[in-house]
Design an enzyme around this catalytic site. Structure first.
Site, PDB file in Angstrom:
ATOM      1  N   LYS A 167      28.969  61.224  60.605  1.00  0.00           N
ATOM      2  CA  LYS A 167      28.060  62.097  61.356  1.00  0.00           C
ATOM      3  C   LYS A 167      26.666  62.074  60.715  1.00  0.00           C
TER       4      LYS A 167
ATOM      5  N   SER B 136      36.400  63.802  65.516  1.00  0.00           N
ATOM      6  CA  SER B 136      35.927  65.049  64.914  1.00  0.00           C
ATOM      7  C   SER B 136      36.838  65.641  63.835  1.00  0.00           C
TER       8      SER B 136
ATOM      9  N   PRO C  91      42.099  65.745  50.230  1.00  0.00           N
ATOM     10  CA  PRO C  91      41.278  65.034  49.235  1.00  0.00           C
ATOM     11  C   PRO C  91      39.791  65.276  49.514  1.00  0.00           C
TER      12      PRO C  91
ATOM     13  N   TYR D  24      34.490  61.403  57.851  1.00  0.00           N
ATOM     14  CA  TYR D  24      33.966  62.042  59.065  1.00  0.00           C
ATOM     15  C   TYR D  24      32.517  62.481  58.864  1.00  0.00           C
TER      16      TYR D  24
ATOM     17  N   LYS E 189      43.461  71.421  64.550  1.00  0.00           N
ATOM     18  CA  LYS E 189      42.496  72.165  63.735  1.00  0.00           C
ATOM     19  C   LYS E 189      43.111  73.500  63.308  1.00  0.00           C
TER      20      LYS E 189
ATOM     21  N   THR F  69      26.974  68.350  62.793  1.00  0.00           N
ATOM     22  CA  THR F  69      27.789  69.322  62.070  1.00  0.00           C
ATOM     23  C   THR F  69      27.112  69.763  60.776  1.00  0.00           C
ATOM     24  N   ASP F  70      27.492  70.959  60.293  1.00  0.00           N
ATOM     25  CA  ASP F  70      26.985  71.398  58.975  1.00  0.00           C
ATOM     26  C   ASP F  70      27.617  70.597  57.838  1.00  0.00           C
ATOM     27  N   GLU F  71      28.691  69.836  58.136  1.00  0.00           N
ATOM     28  CA  GLU F  71      29.374  69.097  57.058  1.00  0.00           C
ATOM     29  C   GLU F  71      28.491  67.993  56.474  1.00  0.00           C
TER      30      GLU F  71
ATOM     31  N   THR G  18      40.084  60.058  74.570  1.00  0.00           N
ATOM     32  CA  THR G  18      40.969  59.775  73.441  1.00  0.00           C
ATOM     33  C   THR G  18      42.039  60.862  73.427  1.00  0.00           C
TER      34      THR G  18
ATOM     35  N   ALA H  99      32.647  62.199  69.823  1.00  0.00           N
ATOM     36  CA  ALA H  99      32.842  61.823  68.423  1.00  0.00           C
ATOM     37  C   ALA H  99      34.321  61.908  68.089  1.00  0.00           C
TER      38      ALA H  99
ATOM     39  N   PRO I 114      50.683  75.819  57.325  1.00  0.00           N
ATOM     40  CA  PRO I 114      50.221  75.053  56.157  1.00  0.00           C
ATOM     41  C   PRO I 114      48.828  75.467  55.697  1.00  0.00           C
TER      42      PRO I 114
ATOM     43  N   ASN J 239      33.613  75.753  64.805  1.00  0.00           N
ATOM     44  CA  ASN J 239      33.833  76.440  66.082  1.00  0.00           C
ATOM     45  C   ASN J 239      35.304  76.822  66.219  1.00  0.00           C
TER      46      ASN J 239
HETATM   47  P1  NAD Z   1      36.782  66.916  70.048  1.00  0.00           P
HETATM   48  O1  NAD Z   1      37.484  65.994  69.124  1.00  0.00           O
HETATM   49  O2  NAD Z   1      37.502  68.099  70.577  1.00  0.00           O
HETATM   50  O3  NAD Z   1      36.234  66.112  71.324  1.00  0.00           O
HETATM   51  C1  NAD Z   1      35.614  64.875  71.210  1.00  0.00           C
HETATM   52  C2  NAD Z   1      35.515  64.271  72.594  1.00  0.00           C
HETATM   53  O4  NAD Z   1      34.858  62.995  72.470  1.00  0.00           O
HETATM   54  C3  NAD Z   1      36.872  64.005  73.243  1.00  0.00           C
HETATM   55  O5  NAD Z   1      36.850  64.423  74.591  1.00  0.00           O
HETATM   56  C4  NAD Z   1      37.029  62.485  73.170  1.00  0.00           C
HETATM   57  O6  NAD Z   1      37.801  61.938  74.222  1.00  0.00           O
HETATM   58  C5  NAD Z   1      35.571  62.030  73.226  1.00  0.00           C
HETATM   59  N1  NAD Z   1      35.375  60.706  72.605  1.00  0.00           N
HETATM   60  C6  NAD Z   1      35.806  60.286  71.392  1.00  0.00           C
HETATM   61  N2  NAD Z   1      35.454  59.003  71.195  1.00  0.00           N
HETATM   62  C7  NAD Z   1      34.748  58.620  72.281  1.00  0.00           C
HETATM   63  C8  NAD Z   1      34.104  57.409  72.673  1.00  0.00           C
HETATM   64  N3  NAD Z   1      34.125  56.331  71.884  1.00  0.00           N
HETATM   65  N4  NAD Z   1      33.468  57.358  73.855  1.00  0.00           N
HETATM   66  C9  NAD Z   1      33.449  58.453  74.691  1.00  0.00           C
HETATM   67  N5  NAD Z   1      34.069  59.607  74.389  1.00  0.00           N
HETATM   68  C10 NAD Z   1      34.705  59.693  73.193  1.00  0.00           C
HETATM   69  O7  NAD Z   1      35.462  67.349  69.284  1.00  0.00           O
HETATM   70  P2  NAD Z   1      34.713  68.755  69.261  1.00  0.00           P
HETATM   71  O8  NAD Z   1      35.326  69.624  68.249  1.00  0.00           O
HETATM   72  O9  NAD Z   1      34.564  69.228  70.654  1.00  0.00           O
HETATM   73  O10 NAD Z   1      33.275  68.302  68.692  1.00  0.00           O
HETATM   74  C11 NAD Z   1      32.270  67.831  69.577  1.00  0.00           C
HETATM   75  C12 NAD Z   1      31.042  67.443  68.765  1.00  0.00           C
HETATM   76  O11 NAD Z   1      30.568  68.568  68.029  1.00  0.00           O
HETATM   77  C13 NAD Z   1      31.308  66.350  67.742  1.00  0.00           C
HETATM   78  O12 NAD Z   1      30.188  65.494  67.719  1.00  0.00           O
HETATM   79  C14 NAD Z   1      31.455  67.101  66.429  1.00  0.00           C
HETATM   80  O13 NAD Z   1      31.046  66.290  65.351  1.00  0.00           O
HETATM   81  C15 NAD Z   1      30.499  68.252  66.646  1.00  0.00           C
HETATM   82  N6  NAD Z   1      30.831  69.492  65.927  1.00  0.00           N
HETATM   83  C16 NAD Z   1      32.082  70.030  65.990  1.00  0.00           C
HETATM   84  C17 NAD Z   1      32.345  71.254  65.354  1.00  0.00           C
HETATM   85  C18 NAD Z   1      33.708  71.905  65.426  1.00  0.00           C
HETATM   86  O14 NAD Z   1      33.939  72.907  64.761  1.00  0.00           O
HETATM   87  N7  NAD Z   1      34.650  71.423  66.225  1.00  0.00           N
HETATM   88  C19 NAD Z   1      31.340  71.894  64.642  1.00  0.00           C
HETATM   89  C20 NAD Z   1      30.075  71.292  64.595  1.00  0.00           C
HETATM   90  C21 NAD Z   1      29.838  70.098  65.247  1.00  0.00           C
HETATM   91  O1  DAU Z   2      31.985  72.651  59.830  1.00  0.00           O
HETATM   92  C1  DAU Z   2      32.036  71.997  61.071  1.00  0.00           C
HETATM   93  C2  DAU Z   2      33.291  71.164  61.158  1.00  0.00           C
HETATM   94  O2  DAU Z   2      34.374  72.066  61.321  1.00  0.00           O
HETATM   95  C3  DAU Z   2      33.255  70.161  62.300  1.00  0.00           C
HETATM   96  O3  DAU Z   2      32.230  69.235  62.075  1.00  0.00           O
HETATM   97  C4  DAU Z   2      34.606  69.436  62.431  1.00  0.00           C
HETATM   98  O4  DAU Z   2      34.585  68.587  63.552  1.00  0.00           O
HETATM   99  C5  DAU Z   2      35.686  70.480  62.606  1.00  0.00           C
HETATM  100  O5  DAU Z   2      36.954  69.867  62.671  1.00  0.00           O
HETATM  101  C6  DAU Z   2      35.657  71.485  61.455  1.00  0.00           C
HETATM  102  O6  DAU Z   2      36.028  70.836  60.217  1.00  0.00           O
HETATM  103  P1  DAU Z   2      37.008  71.526  59.149  1.00  0.00           P
HETATM  104  O7  DAU Z   2      37.616  70.479  58.313  1.00  0.00           O
HETATM  105  O8  DAU Z   2      36.339  72.660  58.467  1.00  0.00           O
HETATM  106  O9  DAU Z   2      38.087  72.165  60.185  1.00  0.00           O
HETATM  107  P2  DAU Z   2      39.691  72.250  60.142  1.00  0.00           P
HETATM  108  O10 DAU Z   2      40.097  73.177  61.233  1.00  0.00           O
HETATM  109  O11 DAU Z   2      40.331  70.928  60.048  1.00  0.00           O
HETATM  110  O12 DAU Z   2      39.941  73.008  58.754  1.00  0.00           O
HETATM  111  C7  DAU Z   2      39.374  74.275  58.479  1.00  0.00           C
HETATM  112  C8  DAU Z   2      39.747  74.644  57.051  1.00  0.00           C
HETATM  113  O13 DAU Z   2      41.162  74.887  56.997  1.00  0.00           O
HETATM  114  C9  DAU Z   2      39.496  73.528  56.044  1.00  0.00           C
HETATM  115  O14 DAU Z   2      39.079  74.105  54.816  1.00  0.00           O
HETATM  116  C10 DAU Z   2      40.847  72.860  55.869  1.00  0.00           C
HETATM  117  C11 DAU Z   2      41.823  74.005  56.075  1.00  0.00           C
HETATM  118  N1  DAU Z   2      43.129  73.637  56.685  1.00  0.00           N
HETATM  119  C12 DAU Z   2      43.127  72.869  57.820  1.00  0.00           C
HETATM  120  C13 DAU Z   2      44.315  72.510  58.441  1.00  0.00           C
HETATM  121  C14 DAU Z   2      44.311  71.657  59.668  1.00  0.00           C
HETATM  122  C15 DAU Z   2      44.316  74.111  56.140  1.00  0.00           C
HETATM  123  O15 DAU Z   2      44.307  74.835  55.119  1.00  0.00           O
HETATM  124  N2  DAU Z   2      45.493  73.763  56.746  1.00  0.00           N
HETATM  125  C16 DAU Z   2      45.544  72.968  57.864  1.00  0.00           C
HETATM  126  O16 DAU Z   2      46.667  72.651  58.346  1.00  0.00           O
END
Ligand code: NAD
Ligand code: DAU
Length: 354
Positions: A163, A84, A294, A159, A198, A133-135, A35, A82, A214, A189
């Site tokens: 999950k 994400s 929201p 989201y 992110k 995820t912890d969410e 994706t 996923a 932002p 992460n």
């Molecule tokens: P990401 O969005 O960077 O990567 C997701 C990957 O999944 C991409 O390579 C995408 O191409 C692939 N994908 C999406 N839909 C698909 C489908 N239908 N079939 C096959 N592949 C598909 O996500 P990430 O941040 O690397 O997160 C990976 C996993 O860890 C997720 O399950 C997420 O919920 C979980 N997680 C993420 C975080 C975080 O902070 N990023 C924290 C805790 C858990």
């Molecule tokens: O807690 C684990 C989760 O962490 C994962 O499951 C998700 O896949 C991952 O995306 C992440 O979710 P968050 O929503 O916490 O991450 P994000 O980086 O989008 O945002 C982090 C915090 O920053 C959140 O409180 C929203 C805020 N934010 C985010 C963006 C993109 C801003 O203030 N400004 C921004 O532009």
């Protein structure tokens, strides 16, 4: 071992694939739809390794999954694929329901069929590791509490609800069919190869480009940050050492307010990238408070005591060392950055931050 990794072209999945190929002798099949978030350039360092294979496959496609299981004969599945991004789930939840719920269901069924055909020794050692995820636990607003593995589920966003649904499916497939599963729930992460929708990579790249930084609402929301390579190490430990049916919370003990994270990045950039865009006095001057997300969860924080006690895992990086490495990485990997900032990415920025 043959390890089938889904979502291996994403941020965390690519760290997992790099970790396994570079530090073990196992074979990896990376199953990823590619994706907007999937990027094979994140796997350049392992792409030519003979123990690594890639298949561009949607996890919703059961026929293709069955074929991959038959051909690759995995000893373990690590399921990371996923949708994400919380903000994208708010503007359009359909892909989240399809991939995170239906896709997990299809993968569970493909795994169950394959596992059912194994002999009893192979059945006992097989693992289906669901990465979550912890969410799913919701929000710790106004408390000092930490998420435990026993904390009740209370997801807030499309989201996190998708999950949470997938976690329930995985536990049901274990209890009803005996599929040998393990589940991990991790905090936020950060690190190299993080897609710049992110918070941390978005702030680094916007600051370098002299664009507004932002901050949603008042910026007082708290996240518990973990360096991605520490997460990859934890996941490998869990898939190879954890008992069937266990759940582990993974976190960095690095609780930070969003506004403090943004200011810390600005401080690091003052030191590491002192040549600022023309007319900019300090990176911090770019901080811009914008409309809140929201349903925004105010605080997440993980108790990672169980994985430390049972498996001896603790993070190597503090937030200070990990953030410095991350900022350095984005400064040094401009080609990767340029390639992910595609037309689709620009459209997302315009819609989200108009
Ligand atoms: P990401 O969005 O960077 O990567 C997701 C990957 O999944 C991409 O390579 C995408 O191409 C692939 N994908 C999406 N839909 C698909 C489908 N239908 N079939 C096959 N592949 C598909 O996500 P990430 O941040 O690397 O997160 C990976 C996993 O860890 C997720 O399950 C997420 O919920 C979980 N997680 C993420 C975080 C975080 O902070 N990023 C924290 C805790 C858990
Ligand atoms: O807690 C684990 C989760 O962490 C994962 O499951 C998700 O896949 C991952 O995306 C992440 O979710 P968050 O929503 O916490 O991450 P994000 O980086 O989008 O945002 C982090 C915090 O920053 C959140 O409180 C929203 C805020 N934010 C985010 C963006 C993109 C801003 O203030 N400004 C921004 O532009």
């Amino acid at each position: 071992m043959n390890i089938l990794v889904t979502g291996g072209a994403g941020f965390i999945g690519s760290a997992v694939v790099r970790h396994i190929i570079q530090n073990t002798t196992h074979n990896v099949l990376n199953v990823d739809k590619l994706t907007y978030a999937g990027n094979l350039e994140s796997l350049a360092s392992v792409a030519d390794n003979e123990r690594y294979q890639f298949s561009q496959t949607d996890i919703c496609n059961r026929e293709q999954l069955d074929q991959l299981f038959q051909e690759f004969k995995p000893h373990a599945v690590m399921h990371l694929a996923a949708e994400s991004h919380v903000d994208r789930s708010i503007t359009g939840s359909k892909d989240f329901i399809e991939t995170n719920i239906i896709g997990t269901y299809q993968l569970l069924e493909a795994a169950r069929q394959y596992w059912g055909g194994l002999d009893s020794t192979a059945q006992n050692t097989f693992r289906f590791h669901h990465i979550s995820t912890d969410e799913v636990y919701g929000d710790l607003e106004g408390t000092d509490d930490l998420f435990l593995e026993t904390t009740p589920y209370a997801p807030s966003s499309p989201y996190s609800a998708s999950k949470a649904s997938s976690d329930h499916l995985v536990r049901a497939w274990h209890r009803t069919y005996g599929l040998p599963v393990v589940i991990t729930n991790c905090s936020n992460n950060y690190g190299p190869y993080h897609f710049p929708e992110k918070l941390i990579p978005l702030i680094i790249l916007n600051a370098l480009a002299g664009k507004p930084l932002p901050v949603y609402g008042n910026g007082e929301q708290i996240r518990d940050w973990l360096y991605v390579e520490d997460h990859a190490r934890a996941l490998y430990k869990v898939v190879t050492e954890a008992e069937v049916g266990e759940t582990y919370n993974i976190g960095g003990h690095n609780e930070q307010k969003n506004i403090d994270v943004v200011k810390e990045i600005c401080k690091l950039l003052e030191e590491l990238a002192p040549n600022k865009p023309e007319g900019l006095n300090q990176y911090q001057d770019l901080i811009t408070y914008v409309k809140d997300r929201p349903g925004h969860d105010l605080r997440y924080a993980i108790d990672a005591g169980k994985i430390e006690r049972d498996l001896g895992w603790t993070p190597n990086e503090s937030f200070e060392t990990g953030l410095r490495k991350t900022v350095q990485w984005y400064l040094e990997n401009t080609q990767w950055v340029e390639h992910v900032q595609s037309g689709a990415y620009q459209n997302w920025l315009q819609t989200q931050y108009k």
